[in-house]
Design an enzyme around this catalytic site. Structure first.
Site, PDB file in Angstrom:
ATOM      1  N   GLU A 161      -7.418  76.969  14.851  1.00 45.14           N
ATOM      2  CA  GLU A 161      -6.485  77.566  15.828  1.00 45.14           C
ATOM      3  C   GLU A 161      -5.699  76.474  16.542  1.00 45.14           C
ATOM      4  O   GLU A 161      -5.566  76.499  17.777  1.00 45.14           O
ATOM      5  CB  GLU A 161      -7.249  78.416  16.849  1.00 45.14           C
ATOM      6  CG  GLU A 161      -7.833  79.682  16.290  1.00 45.14           C
ATOM      7  CD  GLU A 161      -8.284  80.654  17.385  1.00 45.14           C
ATOM      8  OE1 GLU A 161      -8.615  80.201  18.492  1.00 45.14           O
ATOM      9  OE2 GLU A 161      -8.284  81.865  17.130  1.00 45.14           O
ATOM     10  N   GLU A 237     -10.867  85.562  11.464  1.00 46.44           N
ATOM     11  CA  GLU A 237     -11.909  85.896  12.436  1.00 46.44           C
ATOM     12  C   GLU A 237     -11.657  87.321  12.918  1.00 46.44           C
ATOM     13  O   GLU A 237     -10.737  87.556  13.708  1.00 46.44           O
ATOM     14  CB  GLU A 237     -11.877  84.940  13.631  1.00 46.44           C
ATOM     15  CG  GLU A 237     -12.334  83.538  13.294  1.00 46.44           C
ATOM     16  CD  GLU A 237     -12.308  82.609  14.491  1.00 46.44           C
ATOM     17  OE1 GLU A 237     -12.399  83.092  15.637  1.00 46.44           O
ATOM     18  OE2 GLU A 237     -12.178  81.395  14.272  1.00 46.44           O
TER      19      GLU A 237
HETATM   20  C1  GLA Z   1     -11.468  81.710  18.439  1.00 47.17           C
HETATM   21  C2  GLA Z   1     -12.153  80.511  17.821  1.00 47.17           C
HETATM   22  C3  GLA Z   1     -13.599  80.773  17.524  1.00 47.17           C
HETATM   23  C4  GLA Z   1     -14.275  81.462  18.674  1.00 47.17           C
HETATM   24  C5  GLA Z   1     -13.538  82.766  18.975  1.00 47.17           C
HETATM   25  C6  GLA Z   1     -14.127  83.562  20.110  1.00 47.17           C
HETATM   26  O1  GLA Z   1     -11.052  82.539  17.502  1.00 47.17           O
HETATM   27  O2  GLA Z   1     -11.492  80.099  16.649  1.00 47.17           O
HETATM   28  O3  GLA Z   1     -14.227  79.540  17.267  1.00 47.17           O
HETATM   29  O4  GLA Z   1     -14.230  80.630  19.786  1.00 47.17           O
HETATM   30  O5  GLA Z   1     -12.236  82.464  19.356  1.00 47.17           O
HETATM   31  O6  GLA Z   1     -15.442  83.844  19.895  1.00 47.17           O
END
Ligand code: GLA
Length: 600
Positions: A161, A237
């Site tokens: 991210e 995710e």
């Molecule tokens: C983001 C991050 C993950 C985690 C989620 C929340 O997507 O990439 O590593 O922190 O948020 O759980």
């Protein structure tokens, strides 16, 4: 050398050996699961219908201090990947180096924070040199396990991210080139929030872009497809639950709602990684934190709890939840389910309450636990060669006697202040005024400040969250200099006495309970009446409870940490609140009052 069909792209589809393929993955973190339970948790994930498992690799778990990284025992990520392979699962690896994940400093090692000029997650040469020596150790291990070499790894992520954090494309290119140069030849991808600025910042030409979200799959996929028209749609995710902070609720996501969103992703032809499939536990000191303030010095620090249950389909202790069955049913509509029996629930202890004996005060045991360092001014632990632990600062205040105001700036994150051995105040990081009115005795006094750090911030703009005291201490306007400082990682408590303490100081104290079990089994430990505790089982730090704040009131104590026969439970009662102290072994977790998980 045998090879296996690679995962490749064909316009809007994934192919595997020439056949259309759908990735149905779920996230599991080996660093949050006792290694003797790796296979059990992977079996459950396979039983849910997943054909793939996704794992982050937490750099700080392998290399908490500079020096060779560890890959043995719990750190043997290759063994975890081979275990997945043996169950017929493909593997997606996300080696970061930053991983977020509610893990201390987002997986970056704390020793990076010793150098205040280093810029994390950029092309700063000092940061890149640290990443490169880590990748030199890690990436060849992963490369050996790719499909091109007969292994299960089908895809590798670049950073994590990144578009939510920065815009340094030279940094992303360096990581990508570093993966390729060290032998990664499988599919590369990035993942970002489904917003144009995030996708623009976090992606690279020629690298598959994927999106992270928990709801409204139609909208998210439209944004992704607009940004990257000719590629398969992947939700890297799918947030089907959420994490918790001390003082907040335990977040849950409604099963039907989550199952509908999962169905929406798959019905749109998308591939998915369910985050989390099984969350696990932030054992030891590893939980991270969030920060909502405009700067790190502003209020807004929120520390993450020990449990990482995440309201995932496979619960913290391996439970097959209602969500597991609902997800399995949805997955079965889109890909074939394995023809295996559903694993049984692991055995749990028979509940009981065990009295504990106060064996030592913490402040009376300092010499047994750590050596003092002398420094002119208080320093955070990262500058003292440590990555975790409580921190004890001692200063001799000289006279003259009389009233004075003590100011303790930069507390990370909670400080107990003792004057001549008596508790005179407790200050927290976000207190609007970090001051205490003192009465200094004629002839001076011993000042002790015991700091309890919580997790380092793992997400957002303020990552450089050093621990201990990060600024200075003043008496009225006078800086206090010349400190004895001890970092207390509490990783070896074998020197502590095992029988009742003779001294009676009223500060934090260790309490010891012994419990006989006929056989090892899962348990959930609580310390009724306590405020803040650290709890060890047979020398293993299960985590920390803030029982007065919640939400979590029990710590998961997995069966492999117990043994048949006598087991030792040590509790460090930091607020010295529970006397006499008892420990409850329960058969059910208590993660506290629930509230709906935020929806993104
Ligand atoms: C983001 C991050 C993950 C985690 C989620 C929340 O997507 O990439 O590593 O922190 O948020 O759980």
């Amino acid at each position: 050398m045998s090879t296996r069909p690679a995962l490749t792209l064909d316009s809007h589809r994934f192919l595997r050996g020439g056949h259309e393929h759908r990735v149905v993955s779920a996230a599991v973190h080996y660093f949050r699961i006792h290694p003797e339970l790796w296979r059990d948790r992977l079996q459950r994930l396979r039983a849910m219908g997943c054909n793939t498992v996704e794992l982050y690799i937490a750099w700080n778990f392998h290399q908490p201090t500079p020096g060779p990284a560890r890959f043995d025992g719990w750190h043997d990520v290759a063994a975890f990947i081979r275990e997945a392979d043996s169950l017929g699962l493909d593997v997606i690896a996300r080696p970061g180096p930053y991983i977020c994940a509610e893990w201390d400093l987002g997986g970056l090692p704390a020793w990076l924070l010793a150098d205040e000029s280093l810029r994390l997650r950029t092309a700063d040469p000092t940061y890149l040199a640290a990443v490169d020596q880590w990748f030199d150790q890690l990436i060849p291990v992963l490369a050996e396990l790719q499909t091109s070499r007969g292994g299960p790894i089908v895809a590798v992520q670049v950073e994590n991210e990144y578009g939510s954090y920065g815009n340094d494309k030279a940094y992303l290119e360096h990581l990508k080139d570093g993966l390729v140069a060290r032998g990664i030849d499988c599919l590369l991808f990035t993942s970002d929030g489904p917003e144009p600025r995030m996708l623009a910042g976090g992606t690279l030409p020629g690298v598959l872009a994927t999106a992270n979200f928990g709801s409204r799959p139609g909208e998210a996929f439209t944004t992704l497809a607009t940004f990257q028209p000719d590629a398969p749609l992947v939700c890297m995710e799918f947030w089907n639950g959420w994490f918790d902070h001390y003082g907040g609720p335990h977040h849950v996501r409604d099963t039907t709602d989550a199952a509908e969103a999962l169905d929406g992703i798959l019905a749109a032809g998308g591939s998915v990684n369910i985050y989390m499939g099984h969350g696990g536990t932030n054992f030891g000191w590893w939980a991270g934190a969030n920060h909502t303030g405009k700067t790190l010095a502003d209020p807004g620090y929120l520390s993450t709890i020990t449990s990482y249950d995440y309201d995932a389909p496979i619960g913290e202790a391996g439970e097959l939840t209602e969500k597991f069955h609902a997800f399995r049913e949805v997955i079965g509509r889109h890909v074939p389910l394995p023809d295996t029996e559903l694993p049984a629930q692991p055995r749990r202890v028979d509940p009981r309450t065990v009295p504990a004996t106060r064996v030592a005060s913490l402040r009376g045991s300092l010499d047994l636990l750590s050596a003092a360092l002398r420094r002119p001014a208080p320093e955070p632990i990262e500058k003292l060669g440590h990555h975790c632990g409580l921190v004890h600062y001692r200063n001799h205040i000289t006279g003259p006697g009389g009233p004075a105001t003590l100011t303790v700036d930069g507390i990370r994150d909670l400080a107990q202040i003792f004057l001549d051995g008596h508790l005179v105040g407790v200050l927290e990081r976000d207190d609007p005024s970090p001051t205490i009115e003192l009465s200094v005795p004629e002839g001076g006094a011993e000042l002790e400040i015991l700091v309890e750090p919580f997790g380092r911030v793992n997400y957002g703009p303020h990552l450089a969250d050093r621990k201990g005291l990060v600024a200075g201490v003043r008496l009225d306007h006078q800086h206090l200099f010349d400190w004895d400082i001890r970092v207390l990682p509490l990783d070896d408590l074998t020197a502590l006495p095992t029988t009742a303490a003779a001294e009676t100081d009223d500060g934090p104290a260790f309490h010891r309970a012994v419990v006989d079990l006929p056989e090892a089994a899962d348990a959930f430990l609580s310390v009724p009446g306590s405020h803040r505790t650290l709890v060890w089982l047979n020398g293993f730090l299960l985590g920390r409870l803030r029982t007065e704040k919640g939400p979590q009131r029990t710590l998961y104590a997995p069966a492999p940490v117990w043994r048949a026969g006598a087991n030792e439970i040590l509790v460090l009662d930091l607020a010295a609140a529970a006397t006499p102290l008892t420990v409850e072994l329960r058969a059910e977790p208590d993660l506290g009052p629930i509230a709906a998980a935020p929806q993104y």
